[in-house]
Design a protein around this motif. Structure first.
Motif, PDB file in Angstrom:
ATOM      1  N   SER A  22       0.830  -1.209   0.000  1.00 14.88           N
ATOM      2  CA  SER A  22       0.000   0.000   0.000  1.00 14.88           C
ATOM      3  C   SER A  22       0.861   1.256   0.000  1.00 14.88           C
ATOM      4  O   SER A  22       0.587   2.214  -0.730  1.00 14.88           O
ATOM      5  N   MET A  26       0.900   4.177  -2.847  1.00 18.25           N
ATOM      6  CA  MET A  26       0.525   5.559  -2.508  1.00 18.25           C
ATOM      7  C   MET A  26       1.409   6.589  -3.205  1.00 18.25           C
ATOM      8  O   MET A  26       0.993   7.726  -3.432  1.00 18.25           O
ATOM      9  N   PHE A 194      -2.129   8.088   4.104  1.00 21.47           N
ATOM     10  CA  PHE A 194      -3.417   7.816   3.460  1.00 21.47           C
ATOM     11  C   PHE A 194      -4.511   8.791   3.910  1.00 21.47           C
ATOM     12  O   PHE A 194      -5.379   9.168   3.123  1.00 21.47           O
TER      13      PHE A 194
END
Length: 216
Positions: A22, A26, A194
């Motif tokens: 992840s 990103m 995030f």
């Protein structure tokens, strides 16, 4: 001749933590102009799904909901990749056709996907910040701060029951602690990187009057 060394794929997969895929994705979510891109954003969300597997039965409904919303957005994106290259283009197209408020719209899928990610970011932040909290305590607090106000009585009750199925905190941290990286900093970085993206989505949806839709 010996300039490049072949590294087995298995070795590559072992590097880092469960948050590494992840975090890597990103880096590609924003365009050069700072706009959120559809495919990298959805890929970040997809990389979270294997982590949810470690929660067992407690997150089955959440995982299913996330997966369904990703699939709806991916399907529309695949139908016209240039038109839907930017994440907000789904919403703009549906606002024009007055279909954004439909329960089967991509706008609805994006909204609920973002809310589910709000919950998970809050949960991972709790696990990072409150080392003395039980898993149930961390889940309950996260739910109260994010999803609860958007859920009706039935969904809220179901969630409360599901949380009781969550694994012991120590066991869960051991389950997701595999790999060669340091889990705690990666978990923190996942949350802090995030969260601004999720805030940006909420801000955009609020700007077109679509951030307050409740569960039907």
């Amino acid at each position: 001749m010996f300039g490049s060394i072949w590294i087995p794929q298995k070795t590559l997969k072992m590097e880092g933590t469960v948050f590494t895929p992840s975090l890597e994705e990103m880096k590609h979510v924003k365009s050069d102009r700072g706009e959120l891109l559809t495919k990298p954003f959805l890929d970040v969300c997809k990389h979270v799904l294997p982590i949810l597997d470690k929660f067992g039965a407690a997150m089955v409904v959440v995982k299913s909901d996330i997966g369904g919303n990703i699939s709806r957005l991916e399907s529309q994106y695949s139908a016209n990749t240039s038109k839907f290259n930017y994440l907000f283009s789904f919403v703009q197209a549906e606002v024009e056709t007055k279909t954004a408020k439909s329960s089967s719209s991509c706008t609805n899928a994006l909204l609920w996907l973002t809310r589910a990610m709000d919950f998970l970011v809050e949960l991972f932040q709790n696990l990072h910040d409150h080392q003395d909290w039980s898993m149930t305590q961390a889940c309950t607090d996260s739910y109260a701060k994010t999803l609860k106000k958007w859920h009706g009585w039935l969904a809220s009750s179901s969630f409360t029951v599901a949380i009781k199925l969550a694994p012991d905190r120590k066991k869960f941290m051991e389950l997701i602690g595999g790999g060669n990286g340091d889990l705690d900093p990666d978990m923190e970085k996942f949350c802090t990187t995030f969260l601004p993206m999720l805030h940006e989505i909420h801000k955009f949806l609020a700007g077109v009057g679509l951030d307050g839709m409740k569960a039907s």
